[in-house]
Design a protein around this motif. Structure first.
Motif, PDB file in Angstrom:
ATOM      1  N   ILE A 115       0.882  -1.164   0.000  1.00 51.68           N
ATOM      2  CA  ILE A 115       0.000   0.000   0.000  1.00 51.68           C
ATOM      3  C   ILE A 115       0.918   1.211   0.000  1.00 51.68           C
ATOM      4  O   ILE A 115       1.562   1.511   0.998  1.00 51.68           O
ATOM      5  CB  ILE A 115      -0.933  -0.006   1.212  1.00 51.68           C
ATOM      6  CG1 ILE A 115      -1.822  -1.247   1.162  1.00 51.68           C
ATOM      7  CG2 ILE A 115      -1.786   1.258   1.248  1.00 51.68           C
ATOM      8  CD1 ILE A 115      -2.637  -1.470   2.408  1.00 51.68           C
ATOM      9  N   PRO A 116       1.031   1.905  -1.128  1.00 52.95           N
ATOM     10  CA  PRO A 116       2.096   2.900  -1.287  1.00 52.95           C
ATOM     11  C   PRO A 116       1.848   4.186  -0.511  1.00 52.95           C
ATOM     12  O   PRO A 116       0.717   4.514  -0.134  1.00 52.95           O
ATOM     13  CB  PRO A 116       2.102   3.160  -2.790  1.00 52.95           C
ATOM     14  CG  PRO A 116       0.692   2.899  -3.212  1.00 52.95           C
ATOM     15  CD  PRO A 116       0.209   1.762  -2.338  1.00 52.95           C
ATOM     16  N   GLU A 117       2.924   4.905  -0.297  1.00 57.00           N
ATOM     17  CA  GLU A 117       2.840   6.244   0.281  1.00 57.00           C
ATOM     18  C   GLU A 117       2.011   7.133  -0.642  1.00 57.00           C
ATOM     19  O   GLU A 117       2.126   7.073  -1.872  1.00 57.00           O
ATOM     20  CB  GLU A 117       4.247   6.822   0.424  1.00 57.00           C
ATOM     21  CG  GLU A 117       4.289   8.220   0.997  1.00 57.00           C
ATOM     22  CD  GLU A 117       5.701   8.765   1.083  1.00 57.00           C
ATOM     23  OE1 GLU A 117       5.848   9.956   1.371  1.00 57.00           O
ATOM     24  OE2 GLU A 117       6.667   7.994   0.854  1.00 57.00           O
ATOM     25  N   GLY A 118       1.137   7.939  -0.067  1.00 49.06           N
ATOM     26  CA  GLY A 118       0.317   8.832  -0.879  1.00 49.06           C
ATOM     27  C   GLY A 118      -0.941   8.201  -1.438  1.00 49.06           C
ATOM     28  O   GLY A 118      -1.648   8.791  -2.256  1.00 49.06           O
ATOM     29  N   ARG A 119      -1.199   6.939  -1.069  1.00 49.59           N
ATOM     30  CA  ARG A 119      -2.447   6.229  -1.348  1.00 49.59           C
ATOM     31  C   ARG A 119      -2.586   5.779  -2.790  1.00 49.59           C
ATOM     32  O   ARG A 119      -2.988   4.668  -3.056  1.00 49.59           O
ATOM     33  CB  ARG A 119      -3.665   7.066  -0.909  1.00 49.59           C
ATOM     34  CG  ARG A 119      -3.627   7.357   0.582  1.00 49.59           C
ATOM     35  CD  ARG A 119      -4.755   8.247   1.027  1.00 49.59           C
ATOM     36  NE  ARG A 119      -4.533   9.659   0.794  1.00 49.59           N
ATOM     37  CZ  ARG A 119      -3.856  10.455   1.610  1.00 49.59           C
ATOM     38  NH1 ARG A 119      -3.291   9.967   2.695  1.00 49.59           N
ATOM     39  NH2 ARG A 119      -3.717  11.731   1.343  1.00 49.59           N
ATOM     40  N   ARG A 120      -2.325   6.647  -3.779  1.00 48.36           N
ATOM     41  CA  ARG A 120      -2.313   6.277  -5.208  1.00 48.36           C
ATOM     42  C   ARG A 120      -3.616   5.630  -5.664  1.00 48.36           C
ATOM     43  O   ARG A 120      -3.610   4.607  -6.351  1.00 48.36           O
ATOM     44  CB  ARG A 120      -1.138   5.348  -5.506  1.00 48.36           C
ATOM     45  CG  ARG A 120       0.222   5.912  -5.115  1.00 48.36           C
ATOM     46  CD  ARG A 120       0.589   7.137  -5.938  1.00 48.36           C
ATOM     47  NE  ARG A 120       1.891   7.657  -5.561  1.00 48.36           N
ATOM     48  CZ  ARG A 120       3.039   7.288  -6.125  1.00 48.36           C
ATOM     49  NH1 ARG A 120       3.027   6.385  -7.091  1.00 48.36           N
ATOM     50  NH2 ARG A 120       4.176   7.810  -5.720  1.00 48.36           N
ATOM     51  N   LEU A 121      -4.737   6.209  -5.277  1.00 43.69           N
ATOM     52  CA  LEU A 121      -6.031   5.737  -5.759  1.00 43.69           C
ATOM     53  C   LEU A 121      -6.315   6.307  -7.148  1.00 43.69           C
ATOM     54  O   LEU A 121      -5.668   7.254  -7.595  1.00 43.69           O
ATOM     55  CB  LEU A 121      -7.138   6.171  -4.796  1.00 43.69           C
ATOM     56  CG  LEU A 121      -7.044   5.639  -3.370  1.00 43.69           C
ATOM     57  CD1 LEU A 121      -8.125   6.275  -2.502  1.00 43.69           C
ATOM     58  CD2 LEU A 121      -7.153   4.121  -3.334  1.00 43.69           C
ATOM     59  N   PHE A 122      -7.309   5.739  -7.832  1.00 46.25           N
ATOM     60  CA  PHE A 122      -7.779   6.300  -9.086  1.00 46.25           C
ATOM     61  C   PHE A 122      -8.853   7.333  -8.740  1.00 46.25           C
ATOM     62  O   PHE A 122      -9.966   6.969  -8.340  1.00 46.25           O
ATOM     63  CB  PHE A 122      -8.337   5.199  -9.988  1.00 46.25           C
ATOM     64  CG  PHE A 122      -7.280   4.253 -10.476  1.00 46.25           C
ATOM     65  CD1 PHE A 122      -6.551   4.541 -11.621  1.00 46.25           C
ATOM     66  CD2 PHE A 122      -6.995   3.089  -9.775  1.00 46.25           C
ATOM     67  CE1 PHE A 122      -5.561   3.671 -12.068  1.00 46.25           C
ATOM     68  CE2 PHE A 122      -6.007   2.218 -10.219  1.00 46.25           C
ATOM     69  CZ  PHE A 122      -5.290   2.512 -11.364  1.00 46.25           C
ATOM     70  N   PRO A 123      -8.544   8.625  -8.859  1.00 42.86           N
ATOM     71  CA  PRO A 123      -9.419   9.671  -8.302  1.00 42.86           C
ATOM     72  C   PRO A 123     -10.787   9.777  -8.960  1.00 42.86           C
ATOM     73  O   PRO A 123     -11.750  10.187  -8.310  1.00 42.86           O
ATOM     74  CB  PRO A 123      -8.607  10.956  -8.500  1.00 42.86           C
ATOM     75  CG  PRO A 123      -7.674  10.657  -9.630  1.00 42.86           C
ATOM     76  CD  PRO A 123      -7.339   9.211  -9.481  1.00 42.86           C
ATOM     77  N   TYR A 124     -10.883   9.422 -10.243  1.00 43.23           N
ATOM     78  CA  TYR A 124     -12.149   9.584 -10.943  1.00 43.23           C
ATOM     79  C   TYR A 124     -12.902   8.263 -11.092  1.00 43.23           C
ATOM     80  O   TYR A 124     -13.747   8.104 -11.967  1.00 43.23           O
ATOM     81  CB  TYR A 124     -11.919  10.238 -12.310  1.00 43.23           C
ATOM     82  CG  TYR A 124     -11.303  11.609 -12.162  1.00 43.23           C
ATOM     83  CD1 TYR A 124     -12.039  12.676 -11.645  1.00 43.23           C
ATOM     84  CD2 TYR A 124      -9.973  11.828 -12.495  1.00 43.23           C
ATOM     85  CE1 TYR A 124     -11.476  13.921 -11.480  1.00 43.23           C
ATOM     86  CE2 TYR A 124      -9.394  13.079 -12.329  1.00 43.23           C
ATOM     87  CZ  TYR A 124     -10.157  14.123 -11.822  1.00 43.23           C
ATOM     88  OH  TYR A 124      -9.584  15.356 -11.654  1.00 43.23           O
ATOM     89  N   VAL A 143      -9.598   3.466   1.972  1.00 46.72           N
ATOM     90  CA  VAL A 143      -9.857   2.793   0.696  1.00 46.72           C
ATOM     91  C   VAL A 143      -8.579   2.128   0.181  1.00 46.72           C
ATOM     92  O   VAL A 143      -8.613   1.007  -0.336  1.00 46.72           O
ATOM     93  CB  VAL A 143     -10.422   3.787  -0.345  1.00 46.72           C
ATOM     94  CG1 VAL A 143     -10.596   3.099  -1.704  1.00 46.72           C
ATOM     95  CG2 VAL A 143     -11.761   4.354   0.125  1.00 46.72           C
ATOM     96  N   ALA A 144      -7.438   2.810   0.338  1.00 49.12           N
ATOM     97  CA  ALA A 144      -6.171   2.248  -0.113  1.00 49.12           C
ATOM     98  C   ALA A 144      -5.847   0.950   0.634  1.00 49.12           C
ATOM     99  O   ALA A 144      -5.411  -0.041   0.033  1.00 49.12           O
ATOM    100  CB  ALA A 144      -5.047   3.262   0.077  1.00 49.12           C
ATOM    101  N   ILE A 145      -6.065   0.951   1.936  1.00 56.28           N
ATOM    102  CA  ILE A 145      -5.836  -0.272   2.717  1.00 56.28           C
ATOM    103  C   ILE A 145      -6.834  -1.349   2.310  1.00 56.28           C
ATOM    104  O   ILE A 145      -6.478  -2.521   2.157  1.00 56.28           O
ATOM    105  CB  ILE A 145      -5.930   0.026   4.221  1.00 56.28           C
ATOM    106  CG1 ILE A 145      -4.783   0.954   4.645  1.00 56.28           C
ATOM    107  CG2 ILE A 145      -5.889  -1.267   5.046  1.00 56.28           C
ATOM    108  CD1 ILE A 145      -4.877   1.427   6.078  1.00 56.28           C
ATOM    109  N   GLY A 146      -8.083  -0.938   2.119  1.00 56.68           N
ATOM    110  CA  GLY A 146      -9.101  -1.892   1.681  1.00 56.68           C
ATOM    111  C   GLY A 146      -8.767  -2.520   0.347  1.00 56.68           C
ATOM    112  O   GLY A 146      -8.944  -3.731   0.152  1.00 56.68           O
ATOM    113  N   ARG A 147      -8.253  -1.714  -0.572  1.00 60.39           N
ATOM    114  CA  ARG A 147      -7.856  -2.250  -1.887  1.00 60.39           C
ATOM    115  C   ARG A 147      -6.740  -3.282  -1.734  1.00 60.39           C
ATOM    116  O   ARG A 147      -6.739  -4.311  -2.401  1.00 60.39           O
ATOM    117  CB  ARG A 147      -7.409  -1.108  -2.796  1.00 60.39           C
ATOM    118  CG  ARG A 147      -7.062  -1.553  -4.211  1.00 60.39           C
ATOM    119  CD  ARG A 147      -6.729  -0.378  -5.115  1.00 60.39           C
ATOM    120  NE  ARG A 147      -5.551   0.341  -4.632  1.00 60.39           N
ATOM    121  CZ  ARG A 147      -5.069   1.461  -5.188  1.00 60.39           C
ATOM    122  NH1 ARG A 147      -5.697   1.987  -6.239  1.00 60.39           N
ATOM    123  NH2 ARG A 147      -4.003   2.065  -4.709  1.00 60.39           N
ATOM    124  N   GLY A 148      -5.802  -3.016  -0.817  1.00 63.00           N
ATOM    125  CA  GLY A 148      -4.741  -3.978  -0.554  1.00 63.00           C
ATOM    126  C   GLY A 148      -5.283  -5.277   0.002  1.00 63.00           C
ATOM    127  O   GLY A 148      -4.844  -6.367  -0.374  1.00 63.00           O
TER     128      GLY A 148
END
Length: 235
Positions: free
Chosen positions: A81-90, A143-148
């Protein structure tokens, strides 16, 4: 489960990691702490295959992985789970979570995994149809943790999850990370917040200028005078 053996990493002519060695056993919660610029993120990226080591070796479940690509390492259950979350914003919260289970193996378990993520993060369920760029920093980190977790990690690596969050949200987030570990997920946590990360982990490593300078039981590290002077203001 994870073995990092005398790894050196360079960015061009600059050496960022110097002979680093660490290990994580199955079911453990291990912290890797150090100041900004110590090389913590670089070491996680090296373990994940995003940066290649120039010497040394990395093993995951007795398989050498530093010769593998990043996606091959992820397919083996070593999830970053990278620094800065790196989600797809849209994309929506739900769409971002579903991307975590993109592989055919994980798609078959998507329903139960989604249920587990929503139990851990009720706010993610409430906002599942919202675009991720509309969320607060704390909600995005959830959400980032959940995606992981949707990827079915055998070992979950978190890089600076508290970055940019309010003190209250940091406490909430770390409580949940500890809960994830108690549910049987092996965790390697990278954090600048030395005190809080060592309080919730079993063991710890201290990285300074690319070198592992201390390691041991987290409680003993917190009581170390050298660590207090270096990172906790002598307290």
């Amino acid at each position: 489960m994870l073995k990092v053996q005398t790894v050196d990493v360079f960015y061009g002519a600059i050496q960022c990691i110097r002979g680093a060695s660490l290990g994580v056993e199955k079911g453990e919660f291990v912290s890797l702490v150090g100041s900004n610029g110590a090389g913590k993120t670089t070491l996680l990226k090296t373990i994940s295959g995003l940066v290649k080591n120039s010497s040394g070796a990395l093993f995951f479940q007795d398989e050498r992985i530093d010769r593998l690509s990043g996606h091959e390492i992820a397919q083996r259950g070593l999830i970053l789970i990278p620094e800065g979350r790196r989600l797809f914003p849209y994309m929506t919260v739900l769409e971002n979570l579903e991307l975590g289970s993109y592989s055919q193996k994980n798609q078959g378990e998507r329903g139960p995994k989604l249920k587990r993520v929503f139990e851990l993060f009720p706010a993610a369920y409430e906002k599942r149809d919202q675009l991720c760029n509309s969320l607060s920093g704390g909600e995005q980190q959830m959400v980032a943790i959940g995606r992981g977790l949707m990827a079915g990690p055998k070992l979950l690596m978190l890089d600076e999850p508290s970055l940019g969050l309010s003190p209250i949200m940091v406490q909430v987030l770390f409580k949940t990370i500890k809960q994830i570990g108690e549910q049987g997920v092996t965790i390697l946590l990278v954090e600048q917040n030395v005190r809080l990360s060592l309080k919730i982990s079993l063991r710890g490593y201290v990285l300074e200028n690319g070198r592992i300078v201390m390691e041991g039981n987290s409680k003993e590290l917190l009581e170390s005078q050298n660590l207090k002077k270096a990172f906790l203001g002598g307290r």
